[in-house]
Scaffold this active site. Sequence first.
Site, PDB file in Angstrom:
ATOM      1  N   LEU A   1      -8.499  -2.452  10.527  1.00 52.29           N
ATOM      2  CA  LEU A   1      -9.209  -1.191  10.794  1.00 52.29           C
ATOM      3  C   LEU A   1      -8.261  -0.180  11.418  1.00 52.29           C
ATOM      4  O   LEU A   1      -7.416  -0.541  12.242  1.00 52.29           O
ATOM      5  CB  LEU A   1     -10.363  -1.444  11.781  1.00 52.29           C
ATOM      6  CG  LEU A   1     -11.468  -2.390  11.317  1.00 52.29           C
ATOM      7  CD1 LEU A   1     -12.405  -2.691  12.480  1.00 52.29           C
ATOM      8  CD2 LEU A   1     -12.222  -1.777  10.149  1.00 52.29           C
TER       9      LEU A   1
ATOM     10  N   ASP B   1      -7.715  -8.088  11.501  1.00 47.79           N
ATOM     11  CA  ASP B   1      -7.492  -7.608  12.872  1.00 47.79           C
ATOM     12  C   ASP B   1      -7.388  -8.749  13.891  1.00 47.79           C
ATOM     13  O   ASP B   1      -7.419  -8.504  15.097  1.00 47.79           O
ATOM     14  CB  ASP B   1      -8.643  -6.674  13.283  1.00 47.79           C
ATOM     15  CG  ASP B   1      -8.504  -5.293  12.654  1.00 47.79           C
ATOM     16  OD1 ASP B   1      -7.473  -4.644  12.886  1.00 47.79           O
ATOM     17  OD2 ASP B   1      -9.418  -4.884  11.906  1.00 47.79           O
TER      18      ASP B   1
ATOM     19  N   HIS C   1     -11.446   2.187  22.959  1.00 47.50           N
ATOM     20  CA  HIS C   1     -11.818   1.201  23.977  1.00 47.50           C
ATOM     21  C   HIS C   1     -11.526   1.753  25.380  1.00 47.50           C
ATOM     22  O   HIS C   1     -10.669   2.633  25.529  1.00 47.50           O
ATOM     23  CB  HIS C   1     -10.981  -0.083  23.806  1.00 47.50           C
ATOM     24  CG  HIS C   1     -11.395  -0.935  22.646  1.00 47.50           C
ATOM     25  ND1 HIS C   1     -10.516  -1.327  21.673  1.00 47.50           N
ATOM     26  CD2 HIS C   1     -12.594  -1.499  22.317  1.00 47.50           C
ATOM     27  CE1 HIS C   1     -11.153  -2.094  20.789  1.00 47.50           C
ATOM     28  NE2 HIS C   1     -12.412  -2.215  21.151  1.00 47.50           N
TER      29      HIS C   1
ATOM     30  N   CYS D   1      -4.282  -5.586  23.793  1.00 49.41           N
ATOM     31  CA  CYS D   1      -5.144  -6.289  22.824  1.00 49.41           C
ATOM     32  C   CYS D   1      -4.445  -7.430  22.109  1.00 49.41           C
ATOM     33  O   CYS D   1      -5.097  -8.240  21.463  1.00 49.41           O
ATOM     34  CB  CYS D   1      -5.774  -5.333  21.831  1.00 49.41           C
ATOM     35  SG  CYS D   1      -4.762  -3.999  21.333  1.00 49.41           S
TER      36      CYS D   1
HETATM   37  C1  CIR Z   1      -9.758  -2.530  15.610  1.00 48.38           C
HETATM   38  O1  CIR Z   1     -10.044  -1.387  15.245  1.00 48.38           O
HETATM   39  O2  CIR Z   1     -10.601  -3.335  15.991  1.00 48.38           O
HETATM   40  C2  CIR Z   1      -8.299  -2.957  15.559  1.00 48.38           C
HETATM   41  N1  CIR Z   1      -7.673  -2.344  14.435  1.00 48.38           N
HETATM   42  C3  CIR Z   1      -7.593  -2.579  16.820  1.00 48.38           C
HETATM   43  C4  CIR Z   1      -8.149  -3.256  18.023  1.00 48.38           C
HETATM   44  C5  CIR Z   1      -7.488  -2.801  19.259  1.00 48.38           C
HETATM   45  N2  CIR Z   1      -7.964  -3.538  20.370  1.00 48.38           N
HETATM   46  C6  CIR Z   1      -7.895  -3.134  21.610  1.00 48.38           C
HETATM   47  O3  CIR Z   1      -7.475  -2.026  21.896  1.00 48.38           O
HETATM   48  N3  CIR Z   1      -8.348  -3.954  22.553  1.00 48.38           N
END
Ligand code: CIR
Length: 254
Positions: free
Chosen positions: A18, A61, A162, A249
């Site tokens: 994503l 992801d 987030h 993340c």
């Molecule tokens: C998403 O959109 O879920 C992933 N592409 C990126 C997640 C990033 N996570 C985070 O900042 N904790």
Amino acid sequence: MFTNAIVRTPGRSIVEGLSNSKTLGLPNYKQAIIQHQSYIDALTKCGLDVHVLEPCEEYPDSTFVEDVALITPNCAIITRPGAPSRRGEVYDIEFVLKQRFNNIEVIDAPGTIEGGDIMMVGDHYFIGLSERTNLEGARQIIKILKKYDMSGSTISLKKVLHLKTGLSYLEKNNLVVCGEFINDSCFEKYNQIEIPENESYAANCIWVNESVIIPLGYPTVKQRIMNAGYTVIETDVSEFEKLDGGLSCLSLRY
Ligand code: CIR
């Protein structure tokens, strides 16, 4: 003090992850693997024993492991991601965490919550209400936190993906703040390290045992965190930035 981290090697499917970015392009798989190894090296340098999970091609992801669990000193909580394409990531992480922790809790439908929306400050957890985390998810997690003698409170997000996209707690009352969180009364009791908008990506950084790991290429952030008394370690995570992923993340630290 953290002693361990869990990370997941990116799969080739990472190119299908994503992303809200219209300008950064798709991640390069080989480069992502190199950067992921450097990230592991940075955690290791901070004294952590890093457990590396196999890639999971089914979930593009899934390298962003932080979003699918919250590990506290008293329990581990399996989240329920708000992004439907990420929901199935929880089954494997539940299996992994059950081998390590006795007290495992889970978030149930219709609650949604992603770890990127949870910021630990001692035994209190700030929870961002976002497009990924709803009130019911926050309610469930606060109930679980209370059960284990911890607490939680919510804050509504306006722009960022987030909570920790724009905030990072560096222990010792020091809080990195950027964008919509600057001047927020929820955080007035903390020493705020303000991050300029043009370096906002580096507002997501991680404290690991007196060092702070930040993304490579953000000189103002580096200087301000060094001025606050920390050893700063830079690591290049530009391939993960293309999928809106930050440093935090990419690991579960405990
Ligand atoms: C998403 O959109 O879920 C992933 N592409 C990126 C997640 C990033 N996570 C985070 O900042 N904790």
